[in-house]
Write an enzyme that holds these catalytic residues in place. Structure first.
Site, short mmCIF file in Angstrom:
data_model
loop_
_atom_site.label_atom_id
_atom_site.label_comp_id
_atom_site.label_asym_id
_atom_site.label_seq_id
_atom_site.Cartn_x
_atom_site.Cartn_y
_atom_site.Cartn_z
N GLU A 168 0.81 -1.23 0.00
CA GLU A 168 0.00 0.00 0.00
C GLU A 168 0.83 1.27 0.00
OE1 GLU A 168 -2.82 -0.42 3.23
OE2 GLU A 168 -3.75 -2.17 2.30
N GLU B 271 -6.07 -10.73 -1.47
CA GLU B 271 -6.87 -10.55 -0.24
C GLU B 271 -8.36 -10.50 -0.59
OE1 GLU B 271 -5.45 -7.24 2.12
OE2 GLU B 271 -3.36 -7.73 1.74
#
Ligand code: XIL
Length: 346
Positions: free
Chosen positions: A154, A260
């Site tokens: 991220e 995910e």
């Protein structure tokens, strides 16, 4: 003649009925046994040790495991001179005994950082040394058992700029290059991933990430794959954009990990949900994604990982404070329509 007419009628009847049969499937045989690429789940270490249903499903259905939390910095590296391997090593043993691939998640992130790291005082060289030791000590410890890592997680904002996390603040933009090089120096055979969310839905972010990875690669930095987190939902998610994104990164030579996956059915935080409709939407969306993923060359199919097993253990309801049902199994560990859509498309 009479016989062939009879057969024709039977075929028409059969096809007609089949359309009306709800998608059904049994979960007696594990998902991964149907699949040409690994099928994984995020594992919550406490549930694994305390809930037999959870443990049995993880064993029976999946052949790849991502630690949901216990490989993050605050767990593995609680103070500057202390690494805590106890729980992580126990998960490594579980994976080894049961022949599950263990995917390392994650070395550098802006969340779940230990305080000492968040408030580390030092000049550029000291920050570099600290980051290097964090990355290399962890990769080295698991070298024989963890063959792939989300090195950076991220790093990008939604507008495509680099997130102003502690690594960028103290090491400037080149922290990414340094991180991947430190990782590679431990073992050049370990696969190195970049992992992020909304890449499948936000073109600014997608282009920025792709350009960054390509620039690094052109400078000789080893980056093997992209983790598309895929925290998606049944309202705003565009299936064809996902298919294009998966293909884009694969065409650029990256392994693609749907890393995910969960599919929220309540992104608007409503107070009640029509489960029948929602679950069918979820199933249709997942089925389409699997079809798109199946098109990739096998060398780029690192696998598909779900961020949990049942709706009951998903991070989403607690994190966003709403009811939601994002995963393959319901609260009672019965497979949902999206489980069947997955299985039927593998
Ligand atoms: C989440 C876990 O599921 C939660 O238990 C924890 O409280 C916060 O982190 N992106 C990631 C994952 O890369 O590590 C996050 O996992 C979810 C978002």
């Amino acid at each position: 003649m009479k016989n062939s007419l009879y057969i024709l009628i039977l075929i028409i009847l059969f096809c007609g009925c089949k359309k009306n049969i709800p998608i059904e499937c049994s979960d007696n045989i594990g998902l991964y046994k149907f699949s040409k690429y690994p099928i994984g789940c995020a594992i919550n270490f406490d549930f694994l040790n305390n809930d037999n249903f959870y443990r049995n499903i993880s064993l029976q259905q999946f052949n790849s495991i991502t630690p949901e939390n216990i490989f993050k910095a605050s767990f593995l590296h609680p103070s500057e001179s202390v690494f805590d391997w106890v729980n992580a090593d126990s998960l490594v043993r579980f994976c080894k005994i049961n022949q599950k691939r263990l995917h390392g998640h994650t070395l550098l992130w802006h969340q779940q950082l230990p305080n000492w790291m968040n408030y580390f005082q030092g000049n550029l060289q000291q920050w570099e040394a600290m980051m290097k030791s964090h990355i290399q000590t962890i990769i080295t410890h698991f070298k024989n058992d963890v063959k792939a890592w989300d090195v950076v997680n991220e790093a990008f904002n939604e507008d495509g700029t680099l997130r102003n996390n502690i690594w960028k603040q103290h090491l400037e933009d080149s922290y990414l290059e340094k991180a991947y090089n430190y990782a590679k120096d431990v073992d050049a055979n370990i696969l190195l991933f970049y992992n992020d969310y909304n890449i499948e839905s936000n073109n600014n972010k997608r282009q920025a990430v792709l350009q960054c990875l390509n620039n690094l690669r052109n400078r000789g930095v080893k980056i093997d794959g992209i983790g598309l987190q895929m925290h998606i939902n049944t309202y705003s998610t565009d299936q064809s954009e996902i298919a294009n994104t998966i293909k884009l990164f694969s065409d650029n030579g990256y392994k693609v990990h749907l890393s995910e996956v969960d599919i929220s059915v309540n992104p608007l935080s409503l107070t009640s949900i029509n489960k029948e409709i929602a679950f069918q939407r979820q199933a249709n969306l997942l089925g389409g994604i699997i079809k798109a993923y199946n098109q990739l060359p096998q060398r780029n199919q690192y696998g598909i990982t779900f961020w949990g097993i049942s709706d009951k253990d998903s991070w989403i309801p607690a994190y966003y404070n709403r009811i939601d049902y994002p995963l393959l199994y319901d609260d009672n560990y019965s497979p949902k329509p999206m489980y069947c859509a997955l299985k039927n498309n593998l």
